[in-house]
Design an enzyme around this catalytic site. Structure first.
Site, mmCIF file in Angstrom:
data_model
loop_
_atom_site.group_PDB
_atom_site.id
_atom_site.type_symbol
_atom_site.label_atom_id
_atom_site.label_comp_id
_atom_site.label_asym_id
_atom_site.label_seq_id
_atom_site.Cartn_x
_atom_site.Cartn_y
_atom_site.Cartn_z
ATOM 1 N N GLY A 302 0.905 -1.118 -0.251
ATOM 2 C CA GLY A 302 -0.384 0.158 0.014
ATOM 3 C C GLY A 302 0.960 1.552 -0.192
ATOM 4 N N ILE A 305 6.223 2.905 -3.088
ATOM 5 C CA ILE A 305 6.992 1.643 -3.919
ATOM 6 C C ILE A 305 6.325 0.473 -4.115
ATOM 7 C CG2 ILE A 305 9.235 0.600 -3.993
ATOM 8 C CD1 ILE A 305 9.492 3.596 -4.707
ATOM 9 N N SER A 353 1.012 -7.750 9.715
ATOM 10 C CA SER A 353 2.285 -7.511 9.828
ATOM 11 C C SER A 353 3.365 -8.434 9.702
ATOM 12 C CB SER A 353 2.421 -7.084 11.296
ATOM 13 O OG SER A 353 4.145 -6.841 12.004
ATOM 14 N N ILE A 417 13.888 -4.291 -1.061
ATOM 15 C CA ILE A 417 14.270 -2.680 -1.738
ATOM 16 C C ILE A 417 14.519 -2.755 -0.170
ATOM 17 C CG2 ILE A 417 13.455 0.000 -1.659
ATOM 18 C CD1 ILE A 417 12.075 -2.755 -3.886
ATOM 19 N N SER A 418 16.068 -1.477 -0.746
ATOM 20 C CA SER A 418 16.717 -0.697 -0.018
ATOM 21 C C SER A 418 16.604 0.334 0.351
ATOM 22 C CB SER A 418 18.410 -1.603 0.760
ATOM 23 O OG SER A 418 19.125 -1.314 1.358
ATOM 24 N N LYS A 421 20.566 5.011 1.989
ATOM 25 C CA LYS A 421 20.509 5.393 4.121
ATOM 26 C C LYS A 421 21.749 4.759 4.242
ATOM 27 C CE LYS A 421 17.175 8.495 3.827
ATOM 28 N NZ LYS A 421 16.941 8.501 2.751
ATOM 29 N N ASN A 458 16.254 8.669 -2.901
ATOM 30 C CA ASN A 458 15.016 9.800 -2.579
ATOM 31 C C ASN A 458 13.757 9.325 -3.910
ATOM 32 O OD1 ASN A 458 15.442 11.106 0.546
ATOM 33 N ND2 ASN A 458 16.560 11.527 -0.898
#
Length: 626
Positions: A302, A305, A353, A417-418, A421, A458
């Protein structure tokens, strides 16, 4: 009731036009004879008048039939253009030839039943009368529009004198509802300067935009250059943003190709347009065979990405798409969107979760996913600095549990997905993602599943990103807050990032950390100034910019690779592979177990424990611009 009224109006209009055309045929016939005999009715031989009267009923029937066939009774004459003129001319020529045939056939053997000039004069008069009637609709409508627009209008300057500009100006001029007036056109083509488009002059090239805006009291600038490259658009915007006018543009070349160029297709110029690079293009059709016919799961489906991953995966015919997310509102939105766009898609949407081991195992047991895109994570740096234990619970332990479930249920491919940062992190969010990458590399060596991570910076417009924040601050009248005047970030649009994630999944052999090329870094201060200018305001005059200082854990710049990782290329020059860093995997797994036990006690010193696991994490580092 409205439909009945519309049908009645259409019927009345057609009856009027038919009656008018009958009258036009009669008047044209009489005028053709009168002109031939110098407007003296007495000079017209009786046999000529008699023949025209006898042929007139057939001529009328032929006229109505031809005009109906060529749609002269069903065209919207308020919007008539060149095509309608062609239809009228064609109809009158055909009608003249058939009328001549009727007269000649009725008098077979008589060489001149009426004067030869009659046919030419009849056709010309008929054409003039038919055109005059039809185009009076448009003339009256134009007068009403002009009267209305005099009362209230916004002066518009159009940039681009090509096909898109031509259609746009035409629509603005002809629309009763668009309260705008095109006062000039700008184009860099010297051959067009000085010419007119629908009565509007091409004033000059982009160098005269500022001058013409002041001279003509322009309120709005519309960029009608759908085929221009991002670099060309940026050059235009660099000039336009200094005017203080509201800026709009046509979104793309496909609107022009499909005939969709219109005022309704205009969009506000966004700061994305000022990035000035070509959009990342990925031929997903040639590589997405690994998704087709497979059961695909997207965690965090949701989110910004995750939802885009769902959209692009759905386009490539998965056997089933499973969306897992803890937040129900955005998940509900993407569920409804996919149901409308892909009604044949086998879609499963689950609220859960990733931190819940039993729930994850239950989902894997039932649905048996073959490919997983793991996008579920806490990503807000300042919030995670305030709640570091939650960052570890969700990002690290949530990833660990779903990685273990993927191994247990023999998932074929796992893509996490990394973030950039994670490189030499100074904040707990980045450190948690670095540990996730280490989990991926460790389990890849111990499992049949292909585990990979994709690292990028970003994304413009994502939930919580800087652009939506700036827009809200501008709407409130300011101030716009920037942490530091020198802070820079890498940016990519959400569809670009996701398409590269999907391609990286196709390249995956297991254990890689894929690094996306984000282009050149952009100063956040420049983004803020440009967004203020594009909103029609002046920075530090209309909207103030204030500097709040770096937030906890925030760097002036982001890195893409650690020095030890090196860089390997792939077939796509925008996707690179970071070499895995050697580590003691047994010790790492022991530390993870210790961390799992420790974090649930809600300790105050979780950062020290994280630093032991991820040695590149430096929470107190003073990072300066290199």
């Amino acid at each position: 009731m409205r439909q009945v009224i519309k049908d009645r109006q259409l019927f009345i209009r057609r009856i009027f036009l038919i009656c008018y055309d009958i009258l036009a045929v009669f008047i044209s016939s009489m005028l053709a004879l009168l002109i031939r005999f110098d407007f003296h009715l007495k000079n017209i031989p009786p046999e000529y008048l008699n023949e025209v009267w006898k042929a007139l009923p057939y001529m009328l029937l032929a006229t109505i039939a031809i005009f109906w066939w060529l749609r002269l009774y069903s065209s919207l004459w308020s919007y008539a253009g060149a095509l309608e003129v062609m239809y009228v001319v064609s109809a009158c020529v055909i009608d003249t030839l058939i009328s001549a045939g009727i007269i000649l056939l009725r008098n077979w053997g008589d060489m001149y039943p009426v004067p030869r000039s009659f046919y030419i004069l009849f056709g010309l008069f008929l054409m003039v009368m038919v055109l005059g009637c039809r185009y009076s609709y448009r003339a009256l409508r134009s007068l009403r529009i002009l009267h209305k627009k005099k009362a209230y209008q916004r002066n518009v300057l159009v940039v681009g004198a090509g096909d898109a500009g031509n259609q746009l100006i035409k629509e603005i001029n002809n629309s009763y509802y668009i309260e705008k007036k095109v006062v000039g056109v700008i184009d860099d083509d010297c051959a067009k300067i000085g010419n007119y488009i629908h009565g509007t002059k091409v004033l000059g090239d982009r160098s005269c935009i500022l001058e013409k805006v002041q001279e003509l009291h322009v309120h709005e600038i519309i960029i009608a250059m759908p085929s221009a490259s991002p670099r060309q658009i940026r050059g235009i915007l660099e000039v336009c943003k200094e005017t203080g006018c509201e800026l709009k543009r046509l979104p793309g070349i496909y609107q022009l190709v499909n005939g969709e160029v219109s005022v309704s297709k205009l969009k506000d110029v966004d700061v994305n347009d000022l990035l000035g690079r070509e959009p990342v293009s990925v031929d997903l059709e040639s590589i997405m065979g690994y998704v087709s016919g497979k059961v695909v799961m997207v965690t965090g489906g949701g989110g910004s990405i995750g939802s885009e991953l769902c959209r692009q995966v759905a386009e490539h015919h998965p056997k089933r798409l499973i969306i897992v997310d803890i937040y129900e509102n955005t998940t509900y939105d993407i569920q409804n969107e996919l149901k409308v766009k892909f009604p044949e898609l086998d879609l499963v949407v689950l609220i859960a979760s990733v931190r819940n081991t039993n729930r994850m195992n239950h989902i894997f047991e039932i649905y048996r996913p073959e490919i997983i895109y793991h996008a579920a994570a806490h990503k807000h740096v300042p919030l995670m600095e305030e709640s570091p234990n939650e960052a570890i619970k969700n990002n690290v332990l949530g990833t660990l549990k779903i990685v273990q479930a993927a191994d247990l249920y023999q998932v074929k491919k796992f893509v996490m997905i990394s973030t950039d940062k994670a490189v030499n992190p100074t904040n707990i969010m980045g450190a948690s993602k670095r540990i996730c990458e280490m989990i991926i590399q460790t389990y890849n060596r111990r499992s049949e599943t292909e585990y990979v991570a994709v690292r990028f910076g970003n994304v413009l417009g994502s939930n919580g990103s800087v652009i939506p924040l700036f827009k809200k601050q501008i709407e409130r009248g300011g101030p716009v807050t920037v942490t530091d005047p020198e802070i820079v970030r890498y940016f990519m649009t959400i569809p670009e990032a996701v398409s590269l994630v999907l391609q990286a999944g196709a390249y995956a052999k297991g254990g890689e950390i894929f690094v996306l090329d984000m282009g050149e870094p952009v100063r956040i201060l420049d983004l803020a100034k440009n967004l203020i200018l594009l909103s029609g305001h002046k920075p530090d005059e209309d909207i103030q910019i204030i500097f709040t200082g770096l937030r906890p854990g925030e760097k002036l710049y982001e890195e893409i690779l650690m020095e030890e990782e090196g860089m390997q290329n792939t077939e796509n020059k925008l996707i690179h592979i970071g070499k895995p860093i050697e580590m003691d995997e047994e010790r790492f797994l022991e530390q993870l177990n210790e961390l799992k036990e420790y974090v649930v006690t809600e300790p105050d010193d979780i950062r020290d424990w994280v630093k032991r696991i991820a040695p590149t994490y430096h929470p107190e580092a003073e990072v300066q611009m290199k």
